[in-house]
Design an enzyme around this catalytic site. Sequence first.
Site, mmCIF file in Angstrom:
data_model
loop_
_atom_site.group_PDB
_atom_site.id
_atom_site.type_symbol
_atom_site.label_atom_id
_atom_site.label_comp_id
_atom_site.label_asym_id
_atom_site.label_seq_id
_atom_site.Cartn_x
_atom_site.Cartn_y
_atom_site.Cartn_z
ATOM 1 N N ASP A 83 -8.559 4.762 1.198
ATOM 2 C CA ASP A 83 -8.430 5.335 -0.145
ATOM 3 C C ASP A 83 -9.528 4.767 -1.055
ATOM 4 O O ASP A 83 -9.699 3.543 -1.133
ATOM 5 C CB ASP A 83 -7.032 4.939 -0.669
ATOM 6 C CG ASP A 83 -6.696 5.568 -2.003
ATOM 7 O OD1 ASP A 83 -7.146 6.693 -2.251
ATOM 8 O OD2 ASP A 83 -5.955 4.929 -2.777
ATOM 9 N N GLU A 135 -14.823 13.180 -3.773
ATOM 10 C CA GLU A 135 -14.223 13.177 -5.126
ATOM 11 C C GLU A 135 -15.245 13.545 -6.197
ATOM 12 O O GLU A 135 -16.359 13.033 -6.218
ATOM 13 C CB GLU A 135 -13.624 11.799 -5.427
ATOM 14 C CG GLU A 135 -13.021 11.724 -6.821
ATOM 15 C CD GLU A 135 -12.031 10.581 -7.007
ATOM 16 O OE1 GLU A 135 -11.478 10.086 -5.997
ATOM 17 O OE2 GLU A 135 -11.820 10.194 -8.165
ATOM 18 N N GLY A 182 -1.843 5.076 -12.151
ATOM 19 C CA GLY A 182 -0.871 4.340 -12.949
ATOM 20 C C GLY A 182 0.140 5.313 -13.534
ATOM 21 O O GLY A 182 0.184 6.490 -13.164
ATOM 22 N N HIS A 208 -4.589 12.920 -6.810
ATOM 23 C CA HIS A 208 -4.539 11.472 -7.033
ATOM 24 C C HIS A 208 -3.679 11.194 -8.256
ATOM 25 O O HIS A 208 -3.422 12.085 -9.069
ATOM 26 C CB HIS A 208 -5.957 10.920 -7.258
ATOM 27 C CG HIS A 208 -6.699 10.711 -5.981
ATOM 28 N ND1 HIS A 208 -7.004 9.462 -5.484
ATOM 29 C CD2 HIS A 208 -7.173 11.598 -5.072
ATOM 30 C CE1 HIS A 208 -7.656 9.597 -4.341
ATOM 31 N NE2 HIS A 208 -7.769 10.882 -4.067
ATOM 32 N N GLY A 209 -3.251 9.933 -8.384
ATOM 33 C CA GLY A 209 -2.468 9.571 -9.567
ATOM 34 C C GLY A 209 -1.101 10.228 -9.573
ATOM 35 O O GLY A 209 -0.604 10.652 -10.613
ATOM 36 N N THR A 233 1.247 3.470 -7.612
ATOM 37 C CA THR A 233 1.953 2.651 -8.608
ATOM 38 C C THR A 233 3.469 2.627 -8.395
ATOM 39 O O THR A 233 4.093 1.569 -8.507
ATOM 40 C CB THR A 233 1.613 3.168 -10.027
ATOM 41 O OG1 THR A 233 0.193 3.084 -10.179
ATOM 42 C CG2 THR A 233 2.286 2.337 -11.100
HETATM 43 O O1 G3H Z 1 -5.514 6.593 -4.815
HETATM 44 C C1 G3H Z 1 -4.318 6.364 -5.040
HETATM 45 C C2 G3H Z 1 -3.532 7.170 -5.982
HETATM 46 O O2 G3H Z 1 -4.320 8.070 -6.652
HETATM 47 C C3 G3H Z 1 -2.474 6.402 -6.681
HETATM 48 O O3 G3H Z 1 -2.159 6.845 -7.992
HETATM 49 O O4 G3H Z 1 -0.972 4.790 -8.692
HETATM 50 O O5 G3H Z 1 -0.840 6.858 -10.065
HETATM 51 O O6 G3H Z 1 0.301 6.749 -7.868
HETATM 52 P P1 G3H Z 1 -0.845 6.287 -8.684
HETATM 53 ZN ZN ZN Z 2 -6.606 7.639 -6.361
#
Ligand code: G3H
Ligand code: ZN
Length: 291
Positions: A83, A135, A182, A208-209, A233
Site C-alpha cells: 500500500d 494513483e 483517517g 482509499h480512505g 484507521t
Molecule cells: O491506504 C490505506 C487507506 O487508504 C486507509 O484509509 O485510514 O481512512 O481507512 P483509512
Molecule cells: Zn490510502
Amino acid sequence: MLAHIQDIVKEAQKGGYAVGAYNVHNLETVLGVARAAMKAKSPAIIQVSESAIKYMGLKPVTHIVSTVAKNVAAPVPIALHLDHGKTFNTVFECIDAGFTSVHIDASYLPLDENIKLTKQVVELAHLKKVWVQGEVGAMVGGHGEVGKKRIDIPKAKLAEVIDFVKQTKVDSIAAAIGTAHGVFVNEDVDLELLYEIKKVVKIPFVLHGGSGIADAKIKKAIKQGVNIINIGTDIKVAFSQTLIATCLHNKKETDPRVLLTPSIQAVEDVVVAKMKLFGSAGRVNFGDIKT
Ligand code: G3H
Ligand code: ZN
C-alpha cells in the site's frame, strides 16, 4: 498459499461487490483479518504500508501473512498487497518477496513524472505477472488520524485520471475523490466524479480512505463500480482502543496474550462488519472447497 489479487478482484467485478484491502501492523491484526475472512466467508486483501514493513521487516511480514492465510484461513482467498509504495526500490523488494500486487504511489510528483515512474513499474511488474495500482491526485491525512474537520480535501482532475490510466497501463486506479486517510467529519465520496471516471476508465477503482465514510455512501460507490476499498484507521482504532481499555482493567497482568486477545477480536469484529457492508461476505462456498 496466497491468492493472486487479480482472481479476487475479477470475481468482485463479476459479482458487483467490493473487496476490502485491510491495513495490518502486526501478527495480531493479521490474525484479526484472517479470522474475519473465515467467519464471513469472504475474500480479503491484506495490505502493508512502507511504515508497517519498516516495523515488522519485509520477510517476517510476508511469512506471517502467508502462513496465517494458509493455516488460519485456507478456504478463503487472501492476497498480499503493498500500500502506497513511494519508490521503485520498495515496490521491487515487495515483488521479490512474493507480493502479487503493488501500489506505486507517485502522486506526490508532477503528473508527467508520476506517469514516467508508474510506467516503469508496470513494465517490470507485468513481466512477473504482478498487478500494479497507480494513483493520481494525492490523498491527504494519515492512517490512524481522527480529526473533526479537514479543510483541504483536494480531488483528482478527471482528464488527468483518464490520461494517466491510458499512458501507464496500470491494473487498478486510485484517485482522490473526496475521501481522506483517517476519520474526518467532512470527508465524503464525490459520486459524480466517480461516475465520470467509471464512464471512461474500466479498470478496477480503488477507494482509499475508506474509514469514516457513511455506510450509505459506501454502498452507492460500490454500485458505481468501486471494487476495492482500503480500510486502515478503523482497524488501528479498534485495536488500540481495545488494548488501552484492556490494559487499564488488567494493570497487574503480565501475559501479553491476555492483553492482546481482545484486540484481535475487536479487529475481527470491525472487518466482519466491513465485509458485510462491501458485499464480499458469503462469497466463498466452503462446500465447494476440498481442504
Ligand atoms: O491506504 C490505506 C487507506 O487508504 C486507509 O484509509 O485510514 O481512512 O481507512 P483509512
Ligand atoms: Zn490510502
